[in-house]
Design a protein around this motif. Structure first.
Motif, PDB file in Angstrom:
ATOM      1  N   TYR A  81       0.822  -1.215   0.000  1.00 37.64           N
ATOM      2  CA  TYR A  81       0.000   0.000   0.000  1.00 37.64           C
ATOM      3  C   TYR A  81       0.854   1.263   0.000  1.00 37.64           C
ATOM      4  N   ASP A  82       2.102   1.152   0.479  1.00 39.86           N
ATOM      5  CA  ASP A  82       2.937   2.349   0.574  1.00 39.86           C
ATOM      6  C   ASP A  82       4.018   2.404  -0.505  1.00 39.86           C
ATOM      7  N   LEU A  83       4.064   1.399  -1.378  1.00 43.99           N
ATOM      8  CA  LEU A  83       5.064   1.390  -2.454  1.00 43.99           C
ATOM      9  C   LEU A  83       4.383   1.373  -3.827  1.00 43.99           C
ATOM     10  N   ASN A 116       1.392   2.508  -5.040  1.00 39.55           N
ATOM     11  CA  ASN A 116       0.203   3.347  -4.823  1.00 39.55           C
ATOM     12  C   ASN A 116       0.298   4.585  -5.702  1.00 39.55           C
ATOM     13  N   LEU A 117       0.779   4.373  -6.909  1.00 40.09           N
ATOM     14  CA  LEU A 117       1.173   5.508  -7.745  1.00 40.09           C
ATOM     15  C   LEU A 117      -0.013   6.250  -8.345  1.00 40.09           C
ATOM     16  N   GLY A 169      -3.570   6.391  -7.462  1.00 42.63           N
ATOM     17  CA  GLY A 169      -4.850   6.341  -6.752  1.00 42.63           C
ATOM     18  C   GLY A 169      -5.421   4.946  -6.617  1.00 42.63           C
ATOM     19  N   ASN A 205      -5.672   3.095  -4.136  1.00 40.30           N
ATOM     20  CA  ASN A 205      -6.465   2.856  -2.927  1.00 40.30           C
ATOM     21  C   ASN A 205      -7.962   2.948  -3.196  1.00 40.30           C
ATOM     22  N   THR A 250       3.162  -4.605   3.699  1.00 39.71           N
ATOM     23  CA  THR A 250       4.326  -4.102   2.971  1.00 39.71           C
ATOM     24  C   THR A 250       5.563  -4.926   3.312  1.00 39.71           C
ATOM     25  N   ILE A 251       6.725  -4.445   2.882  1.00 40.58           N
ATOM     26  CA  ILE A 251       7.932  -5.290   2.927  1.00 40.58           C
ATOM     27  C   ILE A 251       8.401  -5.645   4.332  1.00 40.58           C
ATOM     28  N   ASP A 252       7.890  -4.950   5.350  1.00 42.45           N
ATOM     29  CA  ASP A 252       8.270  -5.316   6.715  1.00 42.45           C
ATOM     30  C   ASP A 252       7.380  -6.442   7.256  1.00 42.45           C
ATOM     31  N   THR A 269       6.369   3.027  -9.167  1.00 42.83           N
ATOM     32  CA  THR A 269       7.511   3.410  -9.990  1.00 42.83           C
ATOM     33  C   THR A 269       8.339   2.152 -10.222  1.00 42.83           C
ATOM     34  N   GLU A 270       9.198   2.167 -11.227  1.00 41.84           N
ATOM     35  CA  GLU A 270      10.005   0.981 -11.530  1.00 41.84           C
ATOM     36  C   GLU A 270      10.846   0.605 -10.303  1.00 41.84           C
ATOM     37  N   ASN A 271      11.321   1.631  -9.604  1.00 43.11           N
ATOM     38  CA  ASN A 271      12.139   1.393  -8.424  1.00 43.11           C
ATOM     39  C   ASN A 271      11.332   0.730  -7.298  1.00 43.11           C
ATOM     40  N   ASN A 272      10.162   1.273  -7.013  1.00 48.72           N
ATOM     41  CA  ASN A 272       9.324   0.685  -5.963  1.00 48.72           C
ATOM     42  C   ASN A 272       8.864  -0.723  -6.326  1.00 48.72           C
ATOM     43  N   ILE A 331      11.582  -3.016  -5.309  1.00 46.93           N
ATOM     44  CA  ILE A 331      11.644  -3.182  -3.846  1.00 46.93           C
ATOM     45  C   ILE A 331      10.574  -4.187  -3.405  1.00 46.93           C
ATOM     46  N   ARG A 344       4.011  13.917  -7.040  1.00 46.30           N
ATOM     47  CA  ARG A 344       3.207  13.433  -8.169  1.00 46.30           C
ATOM     48  C   ARG A 344       2.378  14.575  -8.732  1.00 46.30           C
ATOM     49  N   HIS A 391       5.655   9.541 -14.018  1.00 42.31           N
ATOM     50  CA  HIS A 391       5.687   9.612 -12.549  1.00 42.31           C
ATOM     51  C   HIS A 391       6.884  10.435 -12.097  1.00 42.31           C
ATOM     52  N   ASP A 405       9.621   9.806 -10.410  1.00 39.15           N
ATOM     53  CA  ASP A 405      11.004   9.348 -10.587  1.00 39.15           C
ATOM     54  C   ASP A 405      11.544   9.733 -11.969  1.00 39.15           C
ATOM     55  N   ASN A 414      -1.074   8.652   0.001  1.00 43.16           N
ATOM     56  CA  ASN A 414      -0.144   8.051  -0.942  1.00 43.16           C
ATOM     57  C   ASN A 414       1.050   8.970  -1.149  1.00 43.16           C
ATOM     58  N   VAL A 447       8.731   7.227   0.869  1.00 42.33           N
ATOM     59  CA  VAL A 447       8.751   6.842   2.280  1.00 42.33           C
ATOM     60  C   VAL A 447       9.818   5.771   2.539  1.00 42.33           C
ATOM     61  N   TYR A 448      10.524   5.377   1.482  1.00 36.57           N
ATOM     62  CA  TYR A 448      11.637   4.436   1.646  1.00 36.57           C
ATOM     63  C   TYR A 448      12.934   5.157   1.295  1.00 36.57           C
ATOM     64  N   ARG A 507      12.614   1.637   5.319  1.00 38.30           N
ATOM     65  CA  ARG A 507      11.548   2.602   5.569  1.00 38.30           C
ATOM     66  C   ARG A 507      12.088   3.838   6.313  1.00 38.30           C
ATOM     67  N   SER A 557      -7.337   9.152 -12.070  1.00 41.10           N
ATOM     68  CA  SER A 557      -6.812   8.458 -10.889  1.00 41.10           C
ATOM     69  C   SER A 557      -6.385   9.437  -9.785  1.00 41.10           C
ATOM     70  N   TRP A 603      -8.130  10.131  -6.426  1.00 40.20           N
ATOM     71  CA  TRP A 603      -8.024   9.184  -5.315  1.00 40.20           C
ATOM     72  C   TRP A 603      -6.741   9.390  -4.535  1.00 40.20           C
ATOM     73  N   ASP A 604      -5.888  10.283  -5.002  1.00 41.57           N
ATOM     74  CA  ASP A 604      -4.692  10.639  -4.241  1.00 41.57           C
ATOM     75  C   ASP A 604      -4.933  11.869  -3.375  1.00 41.57           C
TER      76      ASP A 604
END
Lengths: 242, 438
Positions: A10-12, A14-15, A17, A19, A42-44, A61-64, A67, B134, B142, B144, B199, B203-204, B211, B356, B359-360
């Motif tokens: 949900y935190d990675l 979520n690019l 909307g 949710n 999430t990852i934890d 994103t490609e990076n997220n 991960i 964003r 995006h 990045d 969103n 955060v990482y 994190r 979209s 929703w953010d």
């Protein structure tokens, strides 16, 4: 009845909307009198696919995405079993890439993915961004949505959609997405359940029926969503015969 | 040939100005005649670029006014456009035929995606990056992608001026060998443990992917963060603002007053203060200028419809962080009120209808007893209504007017004494036209 939804990354992832899809499922299930538990994962976290009735994963994103993959791949066998057991899984945006064999990056590195399905993703050096109108054989109503991706997939065995307008699986493709048992994957981004209330209703019904075949449904309230959907098609795609 | 292009387009620029038609046409034509024309210009010693998702125009306006009131001659593109044609038009207007910029200072705001097109030709010695989040994803893909675009243009001879509170911005400092000046805002009474947006973009940790811990947020992704696993954390700002009250803050032991209480203003002013000091303005002269800004930071417009006061919050679709601030502002007004939300087009720039972003944005904050009705106006009114419904707002409170020509009737019929209108530019035009006709 309790229904547990696993909301992956949900935190990675979520690019766009994403949710909105969780909000849609929760509200519609609750309107049917179901107790809904959302697991924000999430990852934890340790994942336990025995505990979820519905799993959702979205775009990042490609990076997220990488991960998340590093964590998710530990569960590749659990995921395979979950899908084979007819349980519900929705994957939107570039998360669909995670379920193939590998992602071929634009510097030609092969990144191993879950291998649930046999397809491969090729990352292009241009981004594909467009509105989409798709048709799925299960539904009379067309699907509307948006694509925003670097990846293309050319070898899906069980496509979900016929492309009416948009990029599809790759530029000029005729199909898009994957539907295998109760696994639904698509490059469409964002709140696709909100924008396609027929799909939302279908999934809500099916997931409830999977737990109670004799469930008595109340009338669904999808008035705003349905008008938004038909307005969009009438205003912008009236030439498409549906 | 190049002097001729400049003379020709200069004359054109003057003529256009005389007939009151400021335009980017001279830049467009010059670029057509010679695609490398921009490289020809000789820049003044102080050349400043400003980019970021929000605040570009404000900061460049503040800087322009500040240098001017300290006796400098300044060239600036904010009245035109921040794309390459706009930049070029500004250079043409302020140079001699040999491309020498005649002012002491050049202040250019540059669109995030056009930084690469501009820096290829003209390089700033100071580069302010105010924030990144964003924004217009149907154009940008995006954040990045935008980040990489900007980062590829940063060379070590550029002095970066960075917002210390935005991790996506301080990430630019990680591999920079040149000078960096950080500005920021310390914890305030408005700081929160949880962000106002669900969103977030970063955060990482950008170094080790663990994190990040946020001690507090100001808004969006902006606040005080650190990585528990490596040494990435909020850099100590060289210039740190401390809020005194809603309309003033302290920086460098001096007090700066604001006429708009939004926190993003503090960043605009702090960025300007930091830039002034490192480019050699005196502390006294800078403080004086900032407290007497000839350009007044925009207050909210308000209009009367019957006996109702309509407060206009112009809000850009597809930019959740700033759209959300409009909603946040409304939710802080404790009086009984009505809200109007409307747009006919999603973008004024392109015809790609992505929804979209709705929703953010945290529409949940409009789920408030003091709001009697929320009026959704325009072509996407049912999409807005749907978003509100899933923010758990009672459907009886949601009023739909697809036809924006009915905007005033809607306000007359449903409006309380205070009506907050969250409108996109196209709906603002409709609103103002209807007011004129009434």
């Amino acid at each position: 009845m309790i229904i547990t939804i696993g909301y992956l990354y949900y935190d990675l992832l979520n690019l766009y909307g994403e949710n909105g899809n969780i909000k849609a499922l929760k509200k519609q299930l609750e309107d049917q009198g179901i107790n809904v538990t959302i697991k924000f994962l999430t990852i934890d976290d340790d994942l336990d696919f025995n505990k979820y009735d519905f799993v959702y994963i979205g775009a990042g994103t490609e990076n997220n995405q990488k991960i998340a993959l590093k964590h998710l791949i530990k569960y590749k066998n659990d995921i395979k079993k979950y899908i084979e057991d007819n349980k519900f899984f929705l994957s939107t945006g570039n998360s669909i890439e995670l379920f193939g064999k590998h992602i071929l990056d634009n510097n030609k590195t092969k990144i191993k993915t879950l291998g649930t399905f046999k397809y491969q993703t090729i990352i292009e050096d241009f981004r594909m961004i467009d509105e989409a109108v798709f048709k799925a054989s299960l539904f009379d109503e067309p699907f509307i949505g948006f694509q925003n991706q670097y990846g293309v997939i050319k070898d899906i065995q069980e496509p979900f959609f016929k492309v009416i307008k948009g990029v599809g699986s790759y530029p000029n493709s005729t199909t898009e997405g994957i539907n295998y048992k109760n696994f639904y994957g698509t490059y469409l981004i964002g709140p696709i359940l909100i924008r396609n209330p027929h799909f939302l209703k279908h999934l809500v019904k099916e997931v409830i029926l999977s737990k109670d075949k004799k469930f008595k449904f109340k009338k669904f309230n999808l008035n705003f969503e349905t008008t938004a959907h038909s307005n969009f098609l009438e205003r912008h795609y009236s030439e498409i015969s549906i | 040939m190049k002097p001729l292009i400049i003379i020709g387009t200069k004359i054109m620029e003057k003529l256009l100005n005389m007939i009151g038609r400021g335009s980017v046409l001279p830049g467009e034509i010059a670029l057509k005649l010679n695609k490398n024309i921009m490289s020809y210009f000789k820049l003044p010693k102080i050349t400043i670029f400003i980019t970021g998702t929000t605040g570009k125009t404000s900061i460049s306006g503040i800087l322009t006014s500040m240098y001017k009131s300290n006796g400098y001659k300044v060239a600036n593109n904010s009245k035109g456009s921040n794309l390459e044609w706009g930049v070029l038009t500004c250079l043409i207007a302020n140079s001699n035929p040999f491309g020498k910029i005649k002012t002491d200072v050049l202040v250019l705001e540059v669109d995030e995606r056009y930084v690469k097109k501009v820096i290829n030709h003209i390089k700033p010695n100071y580069f302010i990056i105010n924030n990144l989040s964003r924004d217009q994803l149907a154009r940008n893909g995006h954040y990045d992608i935008v980040w990489d675009d900007i980062n590829n243009q940063i060379t070590d001879d550029i002095h970066l001026i960075l917002n210390s509170d935005d991790p996506l911005v301080t990430k630019f400092g990680l591999n920079h060998k040149g000078k960096i000046t950080y500005y920021g805002l310390s914890k305030t009474k408005h700081s929160t443990k949880k962000s106002d947006l669900n969103n977030l973009d970063l955060v990482y940790c950008p170094k080790c992917n663990k994190r990040l811990t946020f001690n507090y947020f100001h808004y969006g992704n902006i606040g005080n963060y650190k990585c528990g696993a490596c040494d990435f954390d909020r850099p100590k700002p060289d210039f740190e603002a401390q809020l005194i009250d809603d309309y003033s803050f302290k920086i460098d032991n001096e007090i700066i007053k604001m006429n708009n209480q939004a926190l993003y203003n503090v960043y605009n002013l702090a960025a300007s203060y930091a830039t002034a000091l490192i480019t050699g303005l005196s502390k006294g002269g800078t403080i004086n200028a900032l407290n007497n800004l000839s350009l007044k930071i925009k207050r909210l417009d308000s209009f009367q419809v019957d006996n109702k006061e309509c407060i206009l919050l112009l809000s850009k679709n597809e930019t959740p962080v700033s759209y959300n601030q409009s909603l946040d502002y409304i939710s802080k007004q404790k009086k009984d009120k009505t809200v109007v939300i409307g747009f006919n087009n999603i973008s004024g720039r392109y015809d790609l209808k992505d929804l979209s972003w709705l929703w953010d944005i945290n529409f949940e904050q409009l789920n408030d007893e003091s709001i009697n009705k929320i009026i959704c106006v325009g072509n996407f009114s049912y999409d807005i209504a749907t978003r509100l419904k899933y923010a758990n707002i009672d459907e009886k409170k949601i009023i739909i007017y697809e036809d924006s020509a009915q905007l005033l009737e809607a306000i007359k019929k449903h409006g309380k004494k205070f009506v907050y209108c969250v409108l996109y530019f196209d709906m603002e035009k409709v609103f103002k036209r209807l007011l004129k006709e009434a």
